[in-house]
Motif scaffolding. Structure first.
Motif, PDB file in Angstrom:
ATOM      1  N   ILE A   4      50.354 110.306  44.746  1.00  0.00           N
ATOM      2  CA  ILE A   4      51.105 111.066  45.738  1.00  0.00           C
ATOM      3  C   ILE A   4      52.553 110.617  45.662  1.00  0.00           C
ATOM      4  O   ILE A   4      52.859 109.437  45.798  1.00  0.00           O
ATOM      5  CB  ILE A   4      50.532 110.837  47.154  1.00  0.00           C
ATOM      6  N   LYS A   5      53.429 111.580  45.447  1.00  0.00           N
ATOM      7  CA  LYS A   5      54.853 111.287  45.315  1.00  0.00           C
ATOM      8  C   LYS A   5      55.471 111.168  46.704  1.00  0.00           C
ATOM      9  O   LYS A   5      55.238 111.982  47.576  1.00  0.00           O
ATOM     10  CB  LYS A   5      55.542 112.397  44.515  1.00  0.00           C
ATOM     11  N   PHE A   6      56.258 110.153  46.881  1.00  0.00           N
ATOM     12  CA  PHE A   6      56.976 109.928  48.131  1.00  0.00           C
ATOM     13  C   PHE A   6      58.014 111.025  48.315  1.00  0.00           C
ATOM     14  O   PHE A   6      58.733 111.373  47.394  1.00  0.00           O
ATOM     15  CB  PHE A   6      57.654 108.551  48.082  1.00  0.00           C
ATOM     16  N   ARG A   7      58.079 111.591  49.505  1.00  0.00           N
ATOM     17  CA  ARG A   7      59.056 112.640  49.801  1.00  0.00           C
ATOM     18  C   ARG A   7      60.214 112.036  50.566  1.00  0.00           C
ATOM     19  O   ARG A   7      60.065 111.628  51.711  1.00  0.00           O
ATOM     20  CB  ARG A   7      58.412 113.762  50.588  1.00  0.00           C
ATOM     21  N   PHE A   8      61.355 111.978  49.932  1.00  0.00           N
ATOM     22  CA  PHE A   8      62.556 111.420  50.547  1.00  0.00           C
ATOM     23  C   PHE A   8      63.170 112.406  51.531  1.00  0.00           C
ATOM     24  O   PHE A   8      63.584 112.048  52.617  1.00  0.00           O
ATOM     25  CB  PHE A   8      63.560 111.047  49.446  1.00  0.00           C
ATOM     26  N   LEU A   9      63.225 113.682  51.137  1.00  0.00           N
ATOM     27  CA  LEU A   9      63.757 114.741  51.988  1.00  0.00           C
ATOM     28  C   LEU A   9      62.688 115.809  52.196  1.00  0.00           C
ATOM     29  O   LEU A   9      61.903 116.083  51.289  1.00  0.00           O
ATOM     30  CB  LEU A   9      64.976 115.409  51.331  1.00  0.00           C
ATOM     31  N   THR A  10      62.703 116.407  53.353  1.00  0.00           N
ATOM     32  CA  THR A  10      61.799 117.533  53.594  1.00  0.00           C
ATOM     33  C   THR A  10      62.377 118.765  52.899  1.00  0.00           C
ATOM     34  O   THR A  10      63.559 118.788  52.529  1.00  0.00           O
ATOM     35  CB  THR A  10      61.671 117.825  55.096  1.00  0.00           C
ATOM     36  N   ASP A  11      61.560 119.790  52.751  1.00  0.00           N
ATOM     37  CA  ASP A  11      62.043 121.045  52.154  1.00  0.00           C
ATOM     38  C   ASP A  11      63.181 121.622  52.997  1.00  0.00           C
ATOM     39  O   ASP A  11      64.150 122.148  52.458  1.00  0.00           O
ATOM     40  CB  ASP A  11      60.911 122.062  52.027  1.00  0.00           C
ATOM     41  N   LYS A 124      75.160 100.029  42.824  1.00  0.00           N
ATOM     42  CA  LYS A 124      75.917  99.414  43.923  1.00  0.00           C
ATOM     43  C   LYS A 124      76.324 100.446  44.959  1.00  0.00           C
ATOM     44  O   LYS A 124      76.212 100.214  46.159  1.00  0.00           O
ATOM     45  CB  LYS A 124      77.158  98.697  43.383  1.00  0.00           C
ATOM     46  N   LEU A 125      76.804 101.582  44.487  1.00  0.00           N
ATOM     47  CA  LEU A 125      77.215 102.650  45.396  1.00  0.00           C
ATOM     48  C   LEU A 125      76.048 103.096  46.268  1.00  0.00           C
ATOM     49  O   LEU A 125      76.181 103.203  47.491  1.00  0.00           O
ATOM     50  CB  LEU A 125      77.756 103.850  44.605  1.00  0.00           C
ATOM     51  N   THR A 126      74.899 103.357  45.658  1.00  0.00           N
ATOM     52  CA  THR A 126      73.748 103.828  46.431  1.00  0.00           C
ATOM     53  C   THR A 126      73.258 102.764  47.402  1.00  0.00           C
ATOM     54  O   THR A 126      72.877 103.076  48.522  1.00  0.00           O
ATOM     55  CB  THR A 126      72.596 104.283  45.517  1.00  0.00           C
ATOM     56  N   GLU A 127      73.294 101.505  47.002  1.00  0.00           N
ATOM     57  CA  GLU A 127      72.895 100.430  47.917  1.00  0.00           C
ATOM     58  C   GLU A 127      73.847 100.342  49.106  1.00  0.00           C
ATOM     59  O   GLU A 127      73.412 100.165  50.249  1.00  0.00           O
ATOM     60  CB  GLU A 127      72.826  99.091  47.175  1.00  0.00           C
ATOM     61  N   ASN A 128      75.150 100.478  48.854  1.00  0.00           N
ATOM     62  CA  ASN A 128      76.134 100.444  49.942  1.00  0.00           C
ATOM     63  C   ASN A 128      75.958 101.621  50.891  1.00  0.00           C
ATOM     64  O   ASN A 128      76.046 101.475  52.105  1.00  0.00           O
ATOM     65  CB  ASN A 128      77.561 100.429  49.392  1.00  0.00           C
ATOM     66  N   ILE A 129      75.722 102.792  50.341  1.00  0.00           N
ATOM     67  CA  ILE A 129      75.511 103.977  51.171  1.00  0.00           C
ATOM     68  C   ILE A 129      74.222 103.816  51.978  1.00  0.00           C
ATOM     69  O   ILE A 129      74.181 104.125  53.167  1.00  0.00           O
ATOM     70  CB  ILE A 129      75.463 105.258  50.307  1.00  0.00           C
ATOM     71  N   ALA A 130      73.181 103.332  51.330  1.00  0.00           N
ATOM     72  CA  ALA A 130      71.881 103.180  52.000  1.00  0.00           C
ATOM     73  C   ALA A 130      71.958 102.203  53.171  1.00  0.00           C
ATOM     74  O   ALA A 130      71.251 102.368  54.167  1.00  0.00           O
ATOM     75  CB  ALA A 130      70.827 102.727  50.994  1.00  0.00           C
ATOM     76  N   SER A 134      70.395 105.384  58.086  1.00  0.00           N
ATOM     77  CA  SER A 134      68.937 105.368  58.071  1.00  0.00           C
ATOM     78  C   SER A 134      68.405 106.795  57.945  1.00  0.00           C
ATOM     79  O   SER A 134      67.256 107.005  57.599  1.00  0.00           O
ATOM     80  CB  SER A 134      68.386 104.715  59.336  1.00  0.00           C
ATOM     81  N   ASN A 135      69.266 107.766  58.208  1.00  0.00           N
ATOM     82  CA  ASN A 135      68.901 109.174  58.107  1.00  0.00           C
ATOM     83  C   ASN A 135      69.036 109.615  56.648  1.00  0.00           C
ATOM     84  O   ASN A 135      70.126 109.559  56.076  1.00  0.00           O
ATOM     85  CB  ASN A 135      69.836 109.978  59.022  1.00  0.00           C
ATOM     86  N   ASN A 136      67.939 110.055  56.054  1.00  0.00           N
ATOM     87  CA  ASN A 136      67.939 110.417  54.633  1.00  0.00           C
ATOM     88  C   ASN A 136      68.850 111.602  54.311  1.00  0.00           C
ATOM     89  O   ASN A 136      69.453 111.649  53.241  1.00  0.00           O
ATOM     90  CB  ASN A 136      66.522 110.708  54.158  1.00  0.00           C
ATOM     91  N   LEU A 137      68.955 112.551  55.222  1.00  0.00           N
ATOM     92  CA  LEU A 137      69.818 113.709  54.993  1.00  0.00           C
ATOM     93  C   LEU A 137      71.285 113.283  54.959  1.00  0.00           C
ATOM     94  O   LEU A 137      72.036 113.686  54.071  1.00  0.00           O
ATOM     95  CB  LEU A 137      69.588 114.778  56.062  1.00  0.00           C
ATOM     96  N   GLU A 138      71.705 112.445  55.897  1.00  0.00           N
ATOM     97  CA  GLU A 138      73.087 111.949  55.908  1.00  0.00           C
ATOM     98  C   GLU A 138      73.369 111.116  54.661  1.00  0.00           C
ATOM     99  O   GLU A 138      74.444 111.206  54.072  1.00  0.00           O
ATOM    100  CB  GLU A 138      73.347 111.109  57.156  1.00  0.00           C
ATOM    101  N   LEU A 139      72.424 110.306  54.288  1.00  0.00           N
ATOM    102  CA  LEU A 139      72.540 109.463  53.101  1.00  0.00           C
ATOM    103  C   LEU A 139      72.740 110.326  51.850  1.00  0.00           C
ATOM    104  O   LEU A 139      73.652 110.083  51.055  1.00  0.00           O
ATOM    105  CB  LEU A 139      71.276 108.610  52.965  1.00  0.00           C
ATOM    106  N   THR A 140      71.939 111.360  51.711  1.00  0.00           N
ATOM    107  CA  THR A 140      72.035 112.244  50.557  1.00  0.00           C
ATOM    108  C   THR A 140      73.355 113.012  50.567  1.00  0.00           C
ATOM    109  O   THR A 140      74.009 113.170  49.534  1.00  0.00           O
ATOM    110  CB  THR A 140      70.845 113.217  50.516  1.00  0.00           C
ATOM    111  N   SER A 141      73.748 113.481  51.740  1.00  0.00           N
ATOM    112  CA  SER A 141      75.007 114.208  51.869  1.00  0.00           C
ATOM    113  C   SER A 141      76.195 113.335  51.472  1.00  0.00           C
ATOM    114  O   SER A 141      77.092 113.784  50.747  1.00  0.00           O
ATOM    115  CB  SER A 141      75.154 114.697  53.312  1.00  0.00           C
ATOM    116  N   LEU A 142      76.211 112.095  51.910  1.00  0.00           N
ATOM    117  CA  LEU A 142      77.293 111.176  51.546  1.00  0.00           C
ATOM    118  C   LEU A 142      77.280 110.886  50.041  1.00  0.00           C
ATOM    119  O   LEU A 142      78.327 110.839  49.398  1.00  0.00           O
ATOM    120  CB  LEU A 142      77.202 109.871  52.334  1.00  0.00           C
ATOM    121  N   ALA A 167      67.092 102.834  46.480  1.00  0.00           N
ATOM    122  CA  ALA A 167      68.162 102.076  47.118  1.00  0.00           C
ATOM    123  C   ALA A 167      67.856 101.775  48.582  1.00  0.00           C
ATOM    124  O   ALA A 167      68.361 100.809  49.146  1.00  0.00           O
ATOM    125  CB  ALA A 167      69.480 102.834  47.016  1.00  0.00           C
ATOM    126  N   SER A 168      67.025 102.610  49.195  1.00  0.00           N
ATOM    127  CA  SER A 168      66.718 102.460  50.622  1.00  0.00           C
ATOM    128  C   SER A 168      65.626 101.442  50.903  1.00  0.00           C
ATOM    129  O   SER A 168      65.368 101.112  52.045  1.00  0.00           O
ATOM    130  CB  SER A 168      66.296 103.816  51.206  1.00  0.00           C
TER     131      SER A 168
END
Length: 169
Positions: A4-11, A124-130, A134-142, A167-168
């Motif tokens: 089962i693949k982990f879903r980071f973002l909902t559809d 490094k960038l993704t770790e800093n953003i993460a 805590s909100n995956n949508l905001e994280l992805t948007s940034l 990174a999260s």
């Protein structure tokens, strides 16, 4: 055994990330061509090539990612009006894979965008953003915003989810 693949973002969140806003200000901000850009695009004889090329160009230049298939009619009309194109059937262009790829490569080179390649700087960038969200949508948007600033073409959403989920952790 099935994994089962982990879903980071909902559809719904994925759609929200790439929704094209159709307020007059958003359309003008993201889909206005300069006279120089219009003159260049005029070299294409067929209306669908003019419209398709212009949209590819504007998507990358202003949004940081590749043209997708769900383009609201308001945007098609706005770009078409600038080019003197009255036929908004973009399907001919979207289905012409060879032209789309060739044009995208030319546009990316012209705009100095490079393809995404994971490296230690991105880790490094993704770790800093993460750490900031805590909100995956905001994280992805940034993350997408940072890629655009760096003039890097956003990879597929599945790649982005994989990178950010690691990174999260």
């Amino acid at each position: 055994m099935q994994t089962i693949k982990f879903r980071f973002l909902t559809d719904k969140e994925k759609r929200e990330l790439f929704i094209l806003k159709t307020t007059k200000n958003d359309i003008v901000d993201n889909f206005t061509l300069t006279l120089e850009e219009i003159r260049y695009i005029e070299k294409f004889k067929k209306p669908y090539l003019k419209l398709g090329y212009a949209l590819q160009y504007l998507f990358l230049k202003n949004l940081g990612y590749q043209l997708h298939k769900d383009i609201p009619l308001e945007i098609l009309k706005y770009v078409g009006e600038q080019l003197g194109v009255e036929d908004f059937r973009i399907g001919f262009y979207l289905n012409n894979e060879a032209a789309r790829r060739r044009h995208f490569s030319e546009i990316a080179d012209f705009l100095n965008f490079s393809r995404f390649k994971m490296n230690s700087d991105f880790e490094k960038l993704t770790e800093n953003i993460a750490r900031k969200f805590s909100n995956n949508l905001e994280l992805t948007s940034l993350f997408l915003s940072e890629l655009k600033k760096m003039k890097i073409v956003a990879p597929r959403i599945s790649t982005i989810e994989d990178i950010l989920s690691k990174a999260s952790i």
